[in-house]
Design a protein around this motif. Structure first.
Motif, PDB file in Angstrom:
ATOM      1  N   SER A  43       0.885  -1.164  -0.061  1.00 33.38           N
ATOM      2  CA  SER A  43       0.131  -0.190   0.059  1.00 33.38           C
ATOM      3  C   SER A  43       0.891   1.232   0.015  1.00 33.38           C
ATOM      4  CB  SER A  43      -1.045  -0.143   1.294  1.00 33.38           C
ATOM      5  OG  SER A  43      -1.859  -0.999   1.304  1.00 33.38           O
ATOM      6  N   PHE A  44       2.007   1.146   0.728  1.00 40.20           N
ATOM      7  CA  PHE A  44       2.919   2.556   0.889  1.00 40.20           C
ATOM      8  C   PHE A  44       3.532   2.638  -0.561  1.00 40.20           C
ATOM      9  CE2 PHE A  44       7.189   3.802   1.490  1.00 40.20           C
ATOM     10  CZ  PHE A  44       6.998   5.030   1.754  1.00 40.20           C
ATOM     11  N   LEU A  45       4.150   1.618  -1.174  1.00 41.46           N
ATOM     12  CA  LEU A  45       4.594   1.896  -2.612  1.00 41.46           C
ATOM     13  C   LEU A  45       3.441   2.445  -3.718  1.00 41.46           C
ATOM     14  CD1 LEU A  45       6.779  -1.313  -2.761  1.00 41.46           C
ATOM     15  CD2 LEU A  45       7.631   1.080  -2.232  1.00 41.46           C
ATOM     16  N   MET A  46       2.218   1.731  -3.315  1.00 41.38           N
ATOM     17  CA  MET A  46       1.389   2.329  -4.446  1.00 41.38           C
ATOM     18  C   MET A  46       0.969   3.638  -4.144  1.00 41.38           C
ATOM     19  SD  MET A  46       0.660  -0.342  -6.473  1.00 41.38           S
ATOM     20  CE  MET A  46      -0.715  -0.118  -7.231  1.00 41.38           C
ATOM     21  N   ILE A  47       0.824   4.060  -2.875  1.00 43.51           N
ATOM     22  CA  ILE A  47       0.773   5.221  -2.520  1.00 43.51           C
ATOM     23  C   ILE A  47       1.581   6.451  -3.018  1.00 43.51           C
ATOM     24  CG2 ILE A  47       0.169   7.030  -0.550  1.00 43.51           C
ATOM     25  CD1 ILE A  47      -1.227   4.831   0.835  1.00 43.51           C
ATOM     26  N   ILE A  48       2.773   6.058  -2.699  1.00 45.05           N
ATOM     27  CA  ILE A  48       3.984   6.860  -2.915  1.00 45.05           C
ATOM     28  C   ILE A  48       4.070   7.193  -4.323  1.00 45.05           C
ATOM     29  CG2 ILE A  48       6.200   5.386  -3.002  1.00 45.05           C
ATOM     30  CD1 ILE A  48       5.710   8.655  -0.684  1.00 45.05           C
ATOM     31  N   PHE A  49       3.724   6.045  -5.351  1.00 46.43           N
ATOM     32  CA  PHE A  49       3.910   6.209  -6.586  1.00 46.43           C
ATOM     33  C   PHE A  49       2.843   6.608  -7.452  1.00 46.43           C
ATOM     34  CE2 PHE A  49       7.652   3.046  -5.672  1.00 46.43           C
ATOM     35  CZ  PHE A  49       8.456   3.896  -5.910  1.00 46.43           C
ATOM     36  N   GLN A  50       1.692   7.226  -6.851  1.00 50.07           N
ATOM     37  CA  GLN A  50       0.480   7.740  -7.504  1.00 50.07           C
ATOM     38  C   GLN A  50       0.738   8.617  -8.537  1.00 50.07           C
ATOM     39  OE1 GLN A  50      -2.900   6.745  -7.196  1.00 50.07           O
ATOM     40  NE2 GLN A  50      -2.004   4.978  -6.475  1.00 50.07           N
ATOM     41  N   VAL A  51       1.878   9.431  -8.562  1.00 50.41           N
ATOM     42  CA  VAL A  51       1.986  10.515  -9.607  1.00 50.41           C
ATOM     43  C   VAL A  51       2.270   9.760 -10.857  1.00 50.41           C
ATOM     44  CG1 VAL A  51       3.148  12.234  -7.637  1.00 50.41           C
ATOM     45  CG2 VAL A  51       4.498  10.503  -8.891  1.00 50.41           C
ATOM     46  N   TYR A  52       2.683   8.840 -11.089  1.00 56.18           N
ATOM     47  CA  TYR A  52       2.824   8.192 -12.285  1.00 56.18           C
ATOM     48  C   TYR A  52       1.347   7.654 -12.926  1.00 56.18           C
ATOM     49  CZ  TYR A  52       7.686   8.476 -10.827  1.00 56.18           C
ATOM     50  OH  TYR A  52       8.922   8.858 -10.488  1.00 56.18           O
ATOM     51  N   PRO A  53       1.062   7.759 -14.052  1.00 52.70           N
ATOM     52  CA  PRO A  53      -0.369   7.395 -14.607  1.00 52.70           C
ATOM     53  C   PRO A  53      -0.504   5.510 -14.612  1.00 52.70           C
ATOM     54  CG  PRO A  53       0.573   9.065 -15.828  1.00 52.70           C
ATOM     55  CD  PRO A  53       1.848   8.607 -15.228  1.00 52.70           C
ATOM     56  N   LYS A  54       0.619   5.013 -14.892  1.00 51.85           N
ATOM     57  CA  LYS A  54       0.510   3.417 -14.993  1.00 51.85           C
ATOM     58  C   LYS A  54       0.208   3.027 -13.416  1.00 51.85           C
ATOM     59  CE  LYS A  54       2.846  -0.453 -16.688  1.00 51.85           C
ATOM     60  NZ  LYS A  54       4.170  -0.920 -17.466  1.00 51.85           N
TER      61      LYS A  54
END
Length: 85
Positions: A43-54
């Motif tokens: 979840s942390f990784l998915m949240i932190i990389f939310q700036v990328y569209p993919k």
């Protein structure tokens, strides 16, 4: 856009807190909490990389899958809880 980045940062802090607390509980208590730790890290990784569209697309798909799994788990638990003897 700036408010959205602030929200993502605060949400990632919450995910870091979940990781730390889960690790503390796992270290001092039981191994059963390890799935929570793994889920919190993902979840942390998915949240932190939310700036990328993919990553946003993958996150939305995982959110839909998690919703369906949760709904099925609730239905099964109610059936198991209230089954006739």
């Amino acid at each position: 856009m700036n408010k959205e980045k602030d929200f993502l940062l605060l949400t990632s802090f919450v995910a870091i807190g979940i990781i730390v607390l889960s690790l503390v509980v796992t270290f001092f208590s039981v191994i059963v909490v390890w799935p929570v730790v793994i889920f919190a890290i993902i979840s942390f990784l998915m949240i932190i990389f939310q700036v990328y569209p993919k990553i946003t697309y993958i996150s939305e798909n995982l959110e839909n899958i998690a919703f369906i799994i949760t709904l099925i788990a609730i239905i099964v638990s109610f059936i198991y809880l209230y089954k006739p003897n």
